[in-house]
Scaffold this active site. Structure first.
Site, mmCIF file in Angstrom:
data_model
loop_
_atom_site.group_PDB
_atom_site.id
_atom_site.type_symbol
_atom_site.label_atom_id
_atom_site.label_comp_id
_atom_site.label_asym_id
_atom_site.label_seq_id
_atom_site.Cartn_x
_atom_site.Cartn_y
_atom_site.Cartn_z
ATOM 1 C CB CYS A 148 -0.582 2.421 4.261
ATOM 2 S SG CYS A 148 -2.188 2.342 4.342
ATOM 3 C CB CYS A 196 -0.934 0.030 1.383
ATOM 4 S SG CYS A 196 -2.087 1.439 1.211
#
Length: 177
Positions: A134, A131
């Site tokens: 993130c 991700c």
């Protein structure tokens, strides 16, 4: 099983992983809690039972019960967040990114350990789970909290090697079928 036994159980074709697994678990840039919490959270994110048990056994001597719980929480919460935020980041309709997540994630605010350490573990798990949103968010937090680029790199090296070792054991188990 210990990490040393885990290294010995790797197949010959994974000689680089054997060497790397020994090397990445030593760092001048991370505290023992940061290093072992990263290793434990990464093992949990990599999802191979053999690797999880070996790293958890060695981490047990290095981490307080609170740190062990927080590393587990980092792997758990990022397992959810990485899917959700990766979707909002990658989907063509950018309106999803402006919508409230409506997901409980209070452990990020109160992890039970130093916030920088928890964020570092979340960063490592986010790297394993792929991700980018993130990773950017957690990398900024850990850098703002004083963890050096070298420390971040060490954590990502741990995550990458632990993940590769887990993938190798998964492959060997599948081939032995």
């Amino acid at each position: 099983m210990s990490i040393e036994q885990l290294r010995g159980a790797l197949p010959d074709y994974a000689k680089d992983l054997k060497l790397n697994l020994g090397n990445v678990l030593q760092s001048e840039n991370l505290t023992a809690q940061q290093l072992w919490g990263t290793a434990l959270a990464s093992a949990l994110a990599a999802r191979n039972a053999t690797v999880i048990r070996a790293i958890a056994a060695d981490a047990d001597a290095q981490l307080s019960p609170e740190a062990q719980k927080a590393a587990r929480a980092a792997a758990a919460i990022m397992g959810m967040n990485n899917i959700y935020y990766r979707y909002t980041h990658l989907v063509s309709d950018k309106e999803y990114a402006s919508m409230p997540a409506k997901l409980r994630m209070t452990v990020i605010g109160k992890p039970g350990v130093d916030h920088a350490d928890f964020e570092l573990w979340s960063l490592a798990v986010s790297a394993i789970n792929g991700c980018g949103m993130c990773m950017d968010s957690h990398e900024k937090v850990v850098r703002d909290k004083g963890i050096s680029r070298d420390g971040v790199q060490d954590a990502i090296r741990i995550a990458s090697v632990v993940h590769a070792v887990a993938a190798t054991f998964d492959a060997e188990e599948a081939l032995a079928g």
